[in-house]
Design an enzyme around this catalytic site. Structure first.
Site, short mmCIF file in Angstrom:
data_model
loop_
_atom_site.label_atom_id
_atom_site.label_comp_id
_atom_site.label_asym_id
_atom_site.label_seq_id
_atom_site.Cartn_x
_atom_site.Cartn_y
_atom_site.Cartn_z
N GLY A 1 -15.16 -57.94 -117.67
CA GLY A 1 -14.39 -58.42 -118.89
C GLY A 1 -13.53 -59.43 -118.82
N GLY A 2 -12.41 -59.11 -119.27
CA GLY A 2 -10.94 -60.02 -119.09
C GLY A 2 -11.07 -61.17 -117.85
CD GLU B 1 -14.87 -54.33 -126.13
OE1 GLU B 1 -15.72 -55.19 -126.17
OE2 GLU B 1 -13.89 -53.88 -125.19
CD GLU C 1 -17.72 -51.43 -118.90
OE1 GLU C 1 -17.44 -52.33 -118.28
OE2 GLU C 1 -17.90 -51.36 -120.14
CB SER D 1 -8.60 -52.60 -115.46
OG SER D 1 -8.28 -52.60 -116.73
CG HIS E 1 -18.97 -52.77 -124.08
ND1 HIS E 1 -18.03 -52.60 -124.69
CD2 HIS E 1 -18.72 -53.17 -122.98
CE1 HIS E 1 -16.94 -52.84 -124.00
NE2 HIS E 1 -17.49 -53.29 -122.97
N GLY F 1 -9.84 -53.23 -120.39
CA GLY F 1 -8.88 -53.95 -120.93
C GLY F 1 -7.64 -53.23 -120.63
CG ASN G 1 -18.74 -57.97 -121.95
OD1 ASN G 1 -19.05 -58.68 -122.70
ND2 ASN G 1 -18.42 -56.69 -122.28
CD1 TRP G 2 -17.77 -64.33 -119.92
CD2 TRP G 2 -18.41 -66.19 -121.19
NE1 TRP G 2 -17.95 -65.51 -119.20
CE2 TRP G 2 -18.49 -66.50 -119.72
CE3 TRP G 2 -19.01 -67.09 -121.89
CZ2 TRP G 2 -18.62 -67.71 -119.30
CZ3 TRP G 2 -19.32 -68.40 -121.76
CH2 TRP G 2 -19.35 -68.65 -120.54
CE LYS G 3 -14.88 -56.71 -122.91
NZ LYS G 3 -13.83 -55.63 -122.96
P1 PGA Z 1 -12.43 -55.55 -118.65
O1 PGA Z 1 -13.56 -55.31 -119.58
O2 PGA Z 1 -12.93 -55.98 -117.44
O3 PGA Z 1 -11.59 -56.39 -119.32
O4 PGA Z 1 -11.75 -54.14 -118.68
C1 PGA Z 1 -14.82 -54.61 -119.09
C2 PGA Z 1 -15.75 -54.45 -120.05
O5 PGA Z 1 -15.23 -54.31 -121.40
O6 PGA Z 1 -17.03 -54.40 -120.15
#
Ligand code: PGA
Length: 241
Positions: free
Chosen positions: A225-226, A92, A162, A204, A90, A168, A8-10
């Site tokens: 994500g990250g 967010e 999640e 994470s 998600h 994050g 997930n590159w956001k």
């Molecule tokens: P993260 O993000 O790996 O940076 O915690 C995961 C996500 O938001 O899908």
């Protein structure tokens, strides 16, 4: 069955050139993946331009096929751009765009009509966990997201657990806590449809914990994500293969 590893590159990176560079490096370092299916979810704009060495997913979509919905993108349009997956709900999106389980349910239905595989995110916040309400909270999210779906449709969905506090934050869920929630989600599914869904973990995920969620906590994949934006992603794929 192969593990599903979703990047997930956001809203990253800030240019198509950088996106191509990130993807090229992953392709180069991972030309023989035997145990993982990789899905890259870049920002919408880059989707038509990126090479399709891996499956491509979107990070969101609207709940209608077409029409007067300024600024939105439909599942049908994503499929037309050769997307196979779409991340829905998600945390967010829920937090910044006030998405509800009801809206996510509509998006799931429309995505399935367009033959996109929804990756549906659920997870409790810090407060629910502190008050001992994590399980009932996630159960309710799962039930509402599945409302009105047939067994045949439900079979196609991937669920991503999640925990919001883990995203994050560098503070991932313990394998034991994650496994308990995986079993809880599975139970809701079994009760409703008599089938076991594919459940992946996100929050994470990093080089040192990726394999534990699969081997110890029993997840069928990861939503990253990250760590999907730099060399850690290839390192994770190397470890899992
Ligand atoms: P993260 O993000 O790996 O940076 O915690 C995961 C996500 O938001 O899908």
């Amino acid at each position: 069955m192969k593990y599903l590893i979703v990047a997930n590159w956001k809203m990253n990176p800030v240019s198509l050139k950088s996106a191509e560079r990130i993807l090229d490096s992953v392709v180069k370092k991972n030309n023989k993946l035997t145990k993982t299916d990789v899905v890259i979810c870049p920002p919408f704009l880059y989707i038509p331009f990126l090479k399709k060495d891996f499956k491509i997913g979107a990070q969101n979509c609207f709940s209608e096929k077409e029409g007067s919905f300024t600024g939105e993108i439909s599942p049908f349009q994503l499929r037309d751009m050769n997307c196979d997956y779409v991340i829905l709900g998600h945390s967010e999106r829920r937090k910044y765009f006030k998405e509800t389980d009801e809206l996510i349910n509509d998006k799931i239905k429309e995505s399935l009509k367009s033959k996109l595989i929804p990756i549906v995110c659920v997870g409790e916040g810090k407060e629910e966990r502190k008050r001992g309400k994590a399980f009932s909270f996630v159960e309710s999210q799962v039930s509402k997201c599945l409302a009105g779906l047939s067994k045949k449709e439900a079979k196609k969905i991937v669920f991503a657990y999640e925990p919001v506090w883990a995203i994050g934050s560098g503070n991932p869920a313990s394998f034991k806590d994650a496994e308990e929630m995986r079993i809880c989600i599975q139970k809701v599914f079994l009760k409703t449809f008599d089938i076991s869904p594919k459940i992946i973990y996100g929050g994470s995920v990093d080089v040192d914990n990726a394999s534990g969620y699969l081997e110890e906590a029993g997840f069928k994949g990861l939503l990253i994500g990250g760590a999907s934006l730099d060399k850690r992603f290839s390192e994770i794929l190397r470890i899992l293969n």
